[in-house]
Design a protein around this motif. Sequence first.
Motif, PDB file in Angstrom:
ATOM      1  N   TYR A  99       0.808  -1.227   0.000  1.00 32.90           N
ATOM      2  CA  TYR A  99       0.000   0.000   0.000  1.00 32.90           C
ATOM      3  C   TYR A  99       0.845   1.282   0.000  1.00 32.90           C
ATOM      4  CZ  TYR A  99      -4.628   2.014   0.319  1.00 32.90           C
ATOM      5  OH  TYR A  99      -5.796   2.652   0.022  1.00 32.90           O
ATOM      6  N   ALA A 103       0.160   4.568  -2.248  1.00 30.62           N
ATOM      7  CA  ALA A 103       0.022   5.937  -1.736  1.00 30.62           C
ATOM      8  C   ALA A 103       0.960   6.881  -2.486  1.00 30.62           C
ATOM      9  CB  ALA A 103       0.323   5.971  -0.239  1.00 30.62           C
ATOM     10  N   PHE A 255      -3.617  -4.896   1.296  1.00 28.15           N
ATOM     11  CA  PHE A 255      -4.331  -3.621   1.094  1.00 28.15           C
ATOM     12  C   PHE A 255      -4.386  -2.775   2.367  1.00 28.15           C
ATOM     13  CE2 PHE A 255      -6.150  -6.342  -2.258  1.00 28.15           C
ATOM     14  CZ  PHE A 255      -5.919  -5.533  -3.352  1.00 28.15           C
ATOM     15  N   ASP A 256      -3.530  -3.076   3.327  1.00 33.30           N
ATOM     16  CA  ASP A 256      -3.579  -2.374   4.613  1.00 33.30           C
ATOM     17  C   ASP A 256      -2.841  -1.033   4.542  1.00 33.30           C
ATOM     18  OD1 ASP A 256      -3.733  -1.663   7.224  1.00 33.30           O
ATOM     19  OD2 ASP A 256      -2.171  -3.036   7.930  1.00 33.30           O
ATOM     20  N   PRO A 257      -3.547   0.094   4.749  1.00 32.07           N
ATOM     21  CA  PRO A 257      -2.855   1.386   4.671  1.00 32.07           C
ATOM     22  C   PRO A 257      -2.015   1.717   5.904  1.00 32.07           C
ATOM     23  CG  PRO A 257      -5.179   1.731   5.107  1.00 32.07           C
ATOM     24  CD  PRO A 257      -4.980   0.247   4.983  1.00 32.07           C
ATOM     25  N   PHE A 258      -2.123   0.887   6.960  1.00 33.89           N
ATOM     26  CA  PHE A 258      -1.419   1.208   8.209  1.00 33.89           C
ATOM     27  C   PHE A 258      -0.096   0.457   8.365  1.00 33.89           C
ATOM     28  CE2 PHE A 258      -6.096   1.168   9.358  1.00 33.89           C
ATOM     29  CZ  PHE A 258      -6.268   2.512   9.063  1.00 33.89           C
ATOM     30  N   PHE A 267       2.930   2.022   9.435  1.00 33.11           N
ATOM     31  CA  PHE A 267       2.991   3.217   8.598  1.00 33.11           C
ATOM     32  C   PHE A 267       2.028   4.254   9.164  1.00 33.11           C
ATOM     33  CE2 PHE A 267       2.699   5.670   4.646  1.00 33.11           C
ATOM     34  CZ  PHE A 267       4.049   5.764   4.381  1.00 33.11           C
ATOM     35  N   SER A 268       2.575   5.341   9.674  1.00 30.06           N
ATOM     36  CA  SER A 268       1.756   6.275  10.446  1.00 30.06           C
ATOM     37  C   SER A 268       1.133   7.387   9.596  1.00 30.06           C
ATOM     38  CB  SER A 268       2.632   6.919  11.519  1.00 30.06           C
ATOM     39  OG  SER A 268       3.578   7.749  10.893  1.00 30.06           O
ATOM     40  N   PHE A 269       0.269   8.137  10.235  1.00 28.81           N
ATOM     41  CA  PHE A 269      -0.382   9.316   9.631  1.00 28.81           C
ATOM     42  C   PHE A 269       0.675  10.297   9.134  1.00 28.81           C
ATOM     43  CE2 PHE A 269      -2.238  13.540   9.963  1.00 28.81           C
ATOM     44  CZ  PHE A 269      -3.476  13.383   9.372  1.00 28.81           C
ATOM     45  N   HIS A 272       2.168   9.361   5.819  1.00 25.54           N
ATOM     46  CA  HIS A 272       1.273   9.661   4.698  1.00 25.54           C
ATOM     47  C   HIS A 272       1.340  11.142   4.350  1.00 25.54           C
ATOM     48  CE1 HIS A 272      -0.729   5.926   3.705  1.00 25.54           C
ATOM     49  NE2 HIS A 272      -0.928   5.651   4.976  1.00 25.54           N
ATOM     50  N   PRO A 575       0.489   3.475  14.537  1.00 23.46           N
ATOM     51  CA  PRO A 575      -0.958   3.360  14.417  1.00 23.46           C
ATOM     52  C   PRO A 575      -1.534   2.453  15.499  1.00 23.46           C
ATOM     53  CG  PRO A 575       0.110   3.013  12.300  1.00 23.46           C
ATOM     54  CD  PRO A 575       1.188   3.131  13.321  1.00 23.46           C
TER      55      PRO A 575
ATOM     56  N   PHE B  26      -5.604   8.656   2.162  1.00 21.91           N
ATOM     57  CA  PHE B  26      -5.167   7.670   3.172  1.00 21.91           C
ATOM     58  C   PHE B  26      -5.248   8.152   4.621  1.00 21.91           C
ATOM     59  CE2 PHE B  26      -2.636   8.087  -0.604  1.00 21.91           C
ATOM     60  CZ  PHE B  26      -3.243   7.123  -1.354  1.00 21.91           C
ATOM     61  N   PRO B  27      -4.883   9.407   4.912  1.00 18.11           N
ATOM     62  CA  PRO B  27      -5.002   9.839   6.302  1.00 18.11           C
ATOM     63  C   PRO B  27      -6.429   9.690   6.843  1.00 18.11           C
ATOM     64  CG  PRO B  27      -3.642  11.372   5.116  1.00 18.11           C
ATOM     65  CD  PRO B  27      -4.212  10.428   4.103  1.00 18.11           C
ATOM     66  N   TYR B  29      -8.287   7.206   6.572  1.00 24.70           N
ATOM     67  CA  TYR B  29      -8.478   5.864   7.123  1.00 24.70           C
ATOM     68  C   TYR B  29      -8.061   5.784   8.591  1.00 24.70           C
ATOM     69  CZ  TYR B  29      -8.867   4.853   2.159  1.00 24.70           C
ATOM     70  OH  TYR B  29      -9.231   4.873   0.844  1.00 24.70           O
ATOM     71  N   PHE B  30      -7.250   6.739   9.018  1.00 24.92           N
ATOM     72  CA  PHE B  30      -6.880   6.771  10.438  1.00 24.92           C
ATOM     73  C   PHE B  30      -8.067   7.243  11.269  1.00 24.92           C
ATOM     74  CE2 PHE B  30      -2.857   6.662   8.330  1.00 24.92           C
ATOM     75  CZ  PHE B  30      -2.052   5.923   9.175  1.00 24.92           C
ATOM     76  N   PRO B  44     -11.173  -4.186  -1.598  1.00 25.93           N
ATOM     77  CA  PRO B  44     -11.256  -3.499  -0.298  1.00 25.93           C
ATOM     78  C   PRO B  44     -11.652  -2.028  -0.522  1.00 25.93           C
ATOM     79  CG  PRO B  44      -9.250  -4.782  -0.447  1.00 25.93           C
ATOM     80  CD  PRO B  44      -9.868  -4.822  -1.801  1.00 25.93           C
ATOM     81  N   ASN B  46     -11.095   0.750   0.979  1.00 20.59           N
ATOM     82  CA  ASN B  46     -10.078   1.795   1.085  1.00 20.59           C
ATOM     83  C   ASN B  46      -9.249   1.897  -0.191  1.00 20.59           C
ATOM     84  OD1 ASN B  46      -9.134  -0.807   2.098  1.00 20.59           O
ATOM     85  ND2 ASN B  46      -7.172   0.197   2.371  1.00 20.59           N
TER      86      ASN B  46
END
Lengths: 594, 106
Positions: A99, A103, A255-258, A267-269, A272, A575, B26-27, B29-30, B44, B46
């Motif tokens: 992911y 991004a 597919f995990d954005p974290f 992977f933090s805010f 991103h 996260p 993406f942010p 999703y947090f 998915p 997202n």
Amino acid sequence: MTLATLLAALLLPASAAAAEYRFEPTSMLSTLGIIYTVVMVTLFLYVGWISKRRLSTSDDFYAAGRKVGGLSNGLAMTSNYMSLATFLGFTALLWKLQYLLMAIVFSFLGGFIMISIAVAPSLRRWGKFTSMQFIGERFGHTAKIISVLCMILLAMLYLVGQMKGIGNVFQVMFHIDYTTGLVIGGLVVTTYVTVGGMYGLSYNQTVQAVIMTIAIMLPTAFILWNIGAGIGSVFPPFGYGDLIPEMTAALPTYFDPFSTVNGTVPFSFKFHTAILFSIAFGTIGLPHIAMRYFTASSVRDAKNSTLWAIFFIGLVFFTTFAIGFAAKLYTLNQLNARGLEIAAREADLLVVVMAQAFSPTWVAALPIAGALAAGMSTVGGLLMVIGTGIGHDIYSTLVPRASDRSKMTMGFVFTAVGGLVTIVLSLNPPDFLLTSVIWAFVVASSTFTPVLILGIWWKGANRYGAIAGMLVGGVLSIALWWTKGSLFGLQLVNLGPLGYLGTALFSASAAWFTVVVVSFATGGERNEAILRSVDRIHGWQTTSPDRYSGRVFPLAVATVALAIMVWSALPDVTPSGFQAAAVAPPTRLAAVPE
Amino acid sequence: MRQLCRKECVVTLVAFLLVTVMTHIFPLYFLFPELTQMTLFGFPANYMLAILLSWIVMLPAYYLYIVISESIDREIARTSLAEAEEAEEAAAAVAAGGLAPAHGGD
């Protein structure tokens, strides 16, 4: 050929190499690849040659007479924008980072659209050839010289990586020695850009975009069909929905954005956000991207070109997502299940590996031609920027009364010299240059972008602010790369999985802040001619002190920039709920280069 | 005139921010992690949402931006032409006014 035969064909050479998978192109694939390449290169040279007839003024050489139509310019933007790294590297990085790479790609696309909104219309109205010229006329000669030097650094960082890639493709696919491949590829692109100028480059980039689109979509459709994606394969960007459950079972974090790297790294805010600052804002500052807007016949045509480019770029980008997905699924379910690993060298060729395994040879050879077209289109765009930067911008500063003819001659000379120097540098490039494309984004984001946007949208920005901002941004880009994010004992940036890419969060913010604060401190811009020209680039025929001179915009920019600098230096938060994947599938790729 | 300039700045800022959000979702999703558990067209949510926003929705949205920004550009051209003509007339009037006393002096 059945799927089983294809799999066997793919695995056969690997079995001999024990636990490490080794890719070997078949002789038929190499032969067809050479045929496609020879035909393609001949076409590029021919297009360059016929374009020569249209060159009579410097406007023709540097901006294709500003007559390139919407669709043609959109296609040229597409191929200019997508490099060899897009074509081959994205799949490899998707395979490794999942992911996180997605991004980055979304951000890359975003940056391209942001240019067309915030910068391109005004630069097109300015009526010059490069963003450096704008910086020169808006902020003076010193700023122009600094910006041209930054541009040469950026272009070289980008060019060496592309040239090296072209040499590697020749070496691996055609079994031609790296140096020979590099010299052939380098000379071809240098010749057609030098001979045909921006006309030759534009027409060739149009052709290259078509080649790239076909060369990625057709093999991907075959691959998806053969690994069981069903009817969706006919449109690869969305063609693999049926395989999602299989992927989720094999790698739940795909597919995990974290998280990234197979779910092993959080992977933090903040990371991103750092992608926005490095990739999107970096793209705004890349001179070879902005340059294509100067060739449009009008501001409206430039925007229409962008619309076409969004369509084609999306088509290719999201097809690379599909092929990356297929490659990952294949390695997880087939190669890893048999105890085989893919080495980094092979991962870069995953597109070709998959194409050879799952499509007929005449289709499998297409990505080779597509990759070379991608490399050449980007090299061509960058050589044109170098030719214009030195042959026009610097030359016309040193010789203000130079004739139009001599400016064009200088363009020929410096485009050719730029090409030859790059070939020489790429013969044995230092390691740091190979990961330098990432650095180019950080430098662009920290030097060009704040100066361009503030120069266009705020009359108060002056030469002292611009020079200080570019210097602060440029120096911090280098220093934070060197010190891995710390300065004077303070950790200003937490690099994390983004590596050097993350430093833009601090360096770019510092540049924005500096431009505003120094401009205010030195009394803003007072030169009437410059103030008038700011009105003019927005389409006004008259001048008014009320326009683009408010304090809210610059103060908001400075405040946000300062807040982000502070935030960048604060410790990062993992996260919530993040748990590293217990068993990561074996990979041998290096993490994101720092 | 000032309104028009403000309109141009606001449209540009809004378009810029929208593009930023649409291509950097993406942010979000947090804030809404449940989005990562949902599906959309078999993908998915997202992931699909990011592609839809940054490409499929972006195309008509960008077209809309072209239409709006072009209408502002036309308005700017029209307004500034009128301003330029007014300024020219005023300059001519000043010039004529300036000459009158001289003639009168004769």
